[in-house]
Design an enzyme around this catalytic site. Structure first.
Site, PDB file in Angstrom:
ATOM      1  N   HIS A   1    -127.758  26.571  99.613  1.00  0.00           N
ATOM      2  CA  HIS A   1    -127.087  26.904 100.866  1.00  0.00           C
ATOM      3  C   HIS A   1    -127.010  25.665 101.754  1.00  0.00           C
ATOM      4  CE1 HIS A   1    -126.220  28.952 104.699  1.00  0.00           C
ATOM      5  NE2 HIS A   1    -125.821  29.960 103.968  1.00  0.00           N
TER       6      HIS A   1
ATOM      7  N   ASP B   1    -125.086  35.631  98.716  1.00  0.00           N
ATOM      8  CA  ASP B   1    -124.032  35.978  97.763  1.00  0.00           C
ATOM      9  C   ASP B   1    -124.565  36.211  96.355  1.00  0.00           C
ATOM     10  OD1 ASP B   1    -121.830  35.168  99.731  1.00  0.00           O
ATOM     11  OD2 ASP B   1    -122.921  33.305  99.499  1.00  0.00           O
TER      12      ASP B   1
END
Length: 425
Positions: free
Chosen positions: A308, A366
């Site tokens: 991320h 996700d």
């Protein structure tokens, strides 16, 4: 925000300028460089603005060190466990969790605004049936200002609130209509007796022939999905909404800009990309080969869902999303689902592999969110549209905050020009 010291910029031991240092509620402190160019003749160079605070905000904070997301100061894990999506909407929009009375009033306002103008349904006929739902959403949400232009005075707090309520209320209706249109089924409208998420699932799955029977496990799982996606600081789509709004554009145009940005595979489209990655891996036995491919700089394979831009440890939303997958798949008696088993093993490998640990690459939201939606029977091409439905409250809250900010100016990034110097024909 406080200013208590300065950062001194020197060149050859000579003081060039002193830059104020601003402190917020949490780290890091920031250098106030808005006068840098006038004082020094220099701009800063920061591709992607990853080291630049583009605004001052009180809405959401990501603590990348401890791996925690806060909405108005509340940890995301507490909010997911104890609140409904509309409670979170109140929190983000108004700054505080509502009392039972205020929540009931807010729910009533949302309920009365769920329908869309009947002429808006004609817009769908202009799209191909196989158009991507996000393409349809960009057109339909952008058109809302043509039907609800009675309250577009952005300087009016009352108008801004009405636009926020309309947007939150109509997004589930529009998202469900995008799906129904794509499969050639009649539109289903909301029922006042149902909750926000119950209504969305009914509009998505019910038909005029057979009503949709709600499963409380599925409803609560999707509700938590929406809460987890409601806001995430100054993400690419939120920054897009703010930049569009800085010009004075109407809120529906600004939210449309956010939807278009969210569509990208590096942002909201990542959940679809992750699911496709799991499908490509196919079986747990294939994981070692694909892990090696992910580590190979010369291989185009990407291990989507890992790593991320902000979090350098485990995304707190991913932990909750994983639990939701267990709940939904357990309810379906499908805990042995091959894709879920691939996800679990990929996660185990990543969390124990020094290659990923040293690079701060951990599963993000996700990683499991696509699996959750897929388990709920939601088509893959609808994933990002549902993400947009959840994020709409964050977008409109940031837009409202920006318009209310007396220091707000039109966004105008500068550049490092490396093109041709002046020349003549």
């Amino acid at each position: 925000m406080t200013q208590n010291r300065v950062f001194t910029l020197r060149e050859n031991a000579k003081i060039v300028c002193e830059i104020p240092v601003l402190s917020g509620t949490n780290r890091p402190d920031v250098l106030d460089i808005k006068s840098l160019y006038s004082q020094t003749g220099f701009f800063t160079y920061d591709p992607g603005f990853h080291s630049t605070a583009s605004c001052s905000s009180t809405i959401t904070y990501v603590d990348d060190e401890i791996g925690m997301l806060f909405y108005r100061g509340y940890p995301i894990d507490e909010l997911v466990e104890k609140c409904s999506f509309l409670e979170i909407s109140c929190l983000l929009l108004y700054g505080e969790l509502p009392t039972p009375e205020k929540l009931h009033e807010f729910e009533q306002k949302i309920t009365t605004q769920t329908l869309v103008h009947d002429q808006l349904t004609n817009f769908f006929k202009g799209f191909r049936r196989d158009a991507h739902p996000m393409a349809v959403m960009v057109g339909v949400v952008g058109a809302l200002s043509a039907f609800y232009h009675d309250a577009l005075d952005i300087k009016s707090a009352q108008d801004r609130e009405l636009n926020a309520i309309r947007l939150i209320a109509k997004m589930p209706t529009i998202v469900a209509m995008c799906y129904k249109y794509s499969v050639g089924l009649p539109f289903i409208y909301a029922q006042s007796k149902l909750s926000y998420t119950e209504n969305f699932m009914r509009m998505l799955f019910a038909t005029p022939c057979d009503d949709y029977i709600q499963n409380p496990v599925f409803v609560r799982a999707l509700e938590k999905f929406l809460i987890l996606h409601a806001d995430h600081e100054q993400s690419a789509s939120t920054s897009t909404v703010r930049l569009a709004g800085s010009s004075g554009a109407n809120p529906y145009a600004c939210i449309t800009a956010g939807i278009a940005c969210l569509w990208g595979s590096a942002h909201g489209g990542a959940n679809e990309a992750v699911l496709n990655t799991f499908k490509t891996i196919g079986d747990v036995s294939n994981i070692p080969r694909f892990i090696d491919k992910a580590k190979d700089d010369n291989d185009s394979f990407k291990l989507n869902g890992v790593g991320h831009q902000v979090y350098k440890n485990y995304d707190p939303r991913a932990k909750i999303m994983k639990e939701l997958c267990y709940e939904v798949l357990g309810e379906l008696n499908q805990l042995d689902d091959p894709l879920f088993q691939v996800a679990l093993e990929v996660e185990r490998v990543v969390l124990n592999d020094t290659y990923f640990i040293e690079r701060g690459m951990y599963p993000k939201v996700d990683f499991y969110s696509g699996l959750l939606l897929y388990s709920l029977g939601i088509p893959v091409n609808m994933f990002t549209a549902i993400f947009a439905m959840g994020r709409a409250i964050g977008w409109i809250s940031h837009w409202d905050e920006m318009i209310s900010d007396p220091n707000q100016r039109i966004g105008r990034p500068r550049q490092l020009y490396r093109g041709s110097p002046k020349r003549h024909i």
